[in-house]
Scaffold this active site. Structure first.
Site, PDB file in Angstrom:
ATOM      1  N   GLU A 160      11.790 -14.033 -67.443  1.00  0.00           N
ATOM      2  CA  GLU A 160      12.485 -12.960 -66.724  1.00  0.00           C
ATOM      3  C   GLU A 160      13.955 -12.954 -67.153  1.00  0.00           C
ATOM      4  O   GLU A 160      14.867 -13.237 -66.383  1.00  0.00           O
ATOM      5  CB  GLU A 160      12.286 -13.147 -65.220  1.00  0.00           C
ATOM      6  CG  GLU A 160      10.817 -12.972 -64.829  1.00  0.00           C
ATOM      7  CD  GLU A 160      10.440 -13.555 -63.479  1.00  0.00           C
ATOM      8  OE1 GLU A 160       9.229 -13.659 -63.212  1.00  0.00           O
ATOM      9  OE2 GLU A 160      11.337 -13.920 -62.705  1.00  0.00           O
ATOM     10  N   GLU A 215      14.379  -8.561 -57.385  1.00  0.00           N
ATOM     11  CA  GLU A 215      13.440  -8.276 -58.480  1.00  0.00           C
ATOM     12  C   GLU A 215      13.894  -7.041 -59.254  1.00  0.00           C
ATOM     13  O   GLU A 215      14.232  -6.021 -58.659  1.00  0.00           O
ATOM     14  CB  GLU A 215      12.029  -8.024 -57.933  1.00  0.00           C
ATOM     15  CG  GLU A 215      11.415  -9.205 -57.187  1.00  0.00           C
ATOM     16  CD  GLU A 215      10.862 -10.284 -58.108  1.00  0.00           C
ATOM     17  OE1 GLU A 215      10.852 -10.085 -59.340  1.00  0.00           O
ATOM     18  OE2 GLU A 215      10.439 -11.334 -57.575  1.00  0.00           O
TER      19      GLU A 215
HETATM   20 ZN    ZN Z   1      10.178 -14.489 -61.042  1.00  0.00          ZN
END
Ligand code: ZN
Length: 374
Positions: A169, A335
């Protein structure tokens, strides 16, 4: 024609290289675990030739829904990243590219290399308000670094920010870079106001081993760090162990743990509704923070996200839940998408490092908005 991934953060296995229009590739799972989705490789070829690359194990990836409406990321100069025509069909992810230069780098998202991480630490440490502290070593014996910004006044609030527990990520460290550069800009009134009230502790890369190894989700031995916060150990999860120890020394008044989500094409927050100590005061703080972030960044929204945990049902092995319960504080998982923000789509780059960095700057506005209430 050649495909290579033997570099920092690289990940791909070549299955078949027989024809330019039928290159077969497979993503390598994390060492010690079955997670995979992160890919990052270089294609050396011929200018003007049409290449078609098939990732043949895409269906078995950790989040197959992540491939739907997903476009692979590419760059010729490794600075500017754009999207390539990509289709997910019959369990294979197919990427089309006609080369404008001799080689192209193709990845799941714009990579954030270990070298760039070192550059970021070096750039920050020359600032008079910054101390870079070595918290301990990872299992591959890399240094886990904490960037402390502030004068250390113990009467101030303590803001903690962590990124890249999940190493694939990479958008998380792009966000932190943007946030840090603004925080250290003495012309930025939000940052000056924030630092008048808080010391800020930032771990830009929680999982350098996983990042260098080209992992999606785990550390050097396949451990998912974001399930280790209740009982971290030096043997399995030294990264979390050292951060938890340091948090207990400083205390935490606000925690922001930065991630990317494979599936949802939106920016969203996951709060602490399910932790046992969640109450009206925490709910009100969450409301203030989210309203401020909505105003600061139209890339943020509150309509789409994870289902909120039922009261008392939060998984306390997850960083933001554990911190909320342990310190009774405002605590978030942020997120960002791998795809794009469907509310504000941008067809060339989609979600990009630049937009991550701007969201980092906007995050400072939201933090500043709640500090007086913590
Ligand atoms: Zn994550």
């Amino acid at each position: 024609m050649r495909i290579s991934a033997n570099f920092d953060g690289g990940n791909i296995d070549v299955v078949s290289l027989q024809a330019p229009d039928n290159i077969e590739l497979a993503i390598r799972p994390d060492e010690g675990n079955a997670f995979f989705q992160w890919f990052n490789f270089k294609l050396d070829g011929t200018i003007g030739v049409q290449y078609q690359l098939h990732i043949i194990n895409a269906e078995k990836a950790s989040y197959p829904q992540g491939w739907e409406n997903y476009q692979a990321v590419a760059s010729y100069d490794r600075e500017h990243w754009f999207r390539l025509p990509t289709v997910y069909e019959n369990g294979r992810l197919t990427i089309d590219v006609e080369l404008d230069c001799d080689s192209i780098q193709i990845a799941y998202f714009a990579p954030y290399s270990y070298e760039r991480h070192q550059d970021l630490l070096a750039k920050c440490q020359v600032h008079p308000m910054v101390t870079v502290e070595h918290l301990g070593l990872t299992l591959d014996e890399r240094v886990l670094s904490l960037v402390k910004v502030g004068d250390g006044d113990e009467s101030k609030k303590n803001v903690w920010i962590t990124a890249r527990q999940h190493p694939g990520e990479t958008m998380a460290e792009w966000l932190v870079e943007g946030l840090m550069l603004q925080l250290l800009d003495s012309d930025n009134p939000v940052s000056r106001s924030l630092l008048a009230k808080a010391n800020v502790y930032i771990v830009p890369n929680m999982n350098p081993d996983g990042g260098v190894r080209g992992h999606l989700r785990t550390n050097a031995i396949g451990v998912n760090l974001n399930r280790e916060w209740q009982a971290p150990s030096l043997e399995k999860s030294p990264e979390v162990y050292h951060v938890v120890n340091k948090m207990r020394q400083t205390g935490v008044d606000l925690f922001y743990d930065v991630h990317g989500d494979e599936g949802l094409p939106y920016v969203f927050l996951a709060g602490s509704e399910g932790v046992p100590c969640f109450d009206d005061a925490m709910s009100s703080l969450q409301h203030t923070f989210e309203q401020a972030l909505l105003l600061a960044s139209p890339d943020f929204q509150t309509q789409f996200g994870y289902d909120k945990d039922e009261p008392g049902q939060a998984n306390l092995t997850v960083a933001s839940n554990w911190v909320a319960q342990e310190f009774g504080c405002l605590s978030y998982t942020l997120e960002m998408p791998f795809k794009d923000n469907d509310d504000l789509p941008e067809p060339i780059q989609a979600w990009s490092p630049e937009r991550c960095m701007l969201l980092g700057e906007a995050s400072l506005v939201a933090m500043n908005a709640v500090l007086n209430k913590l």
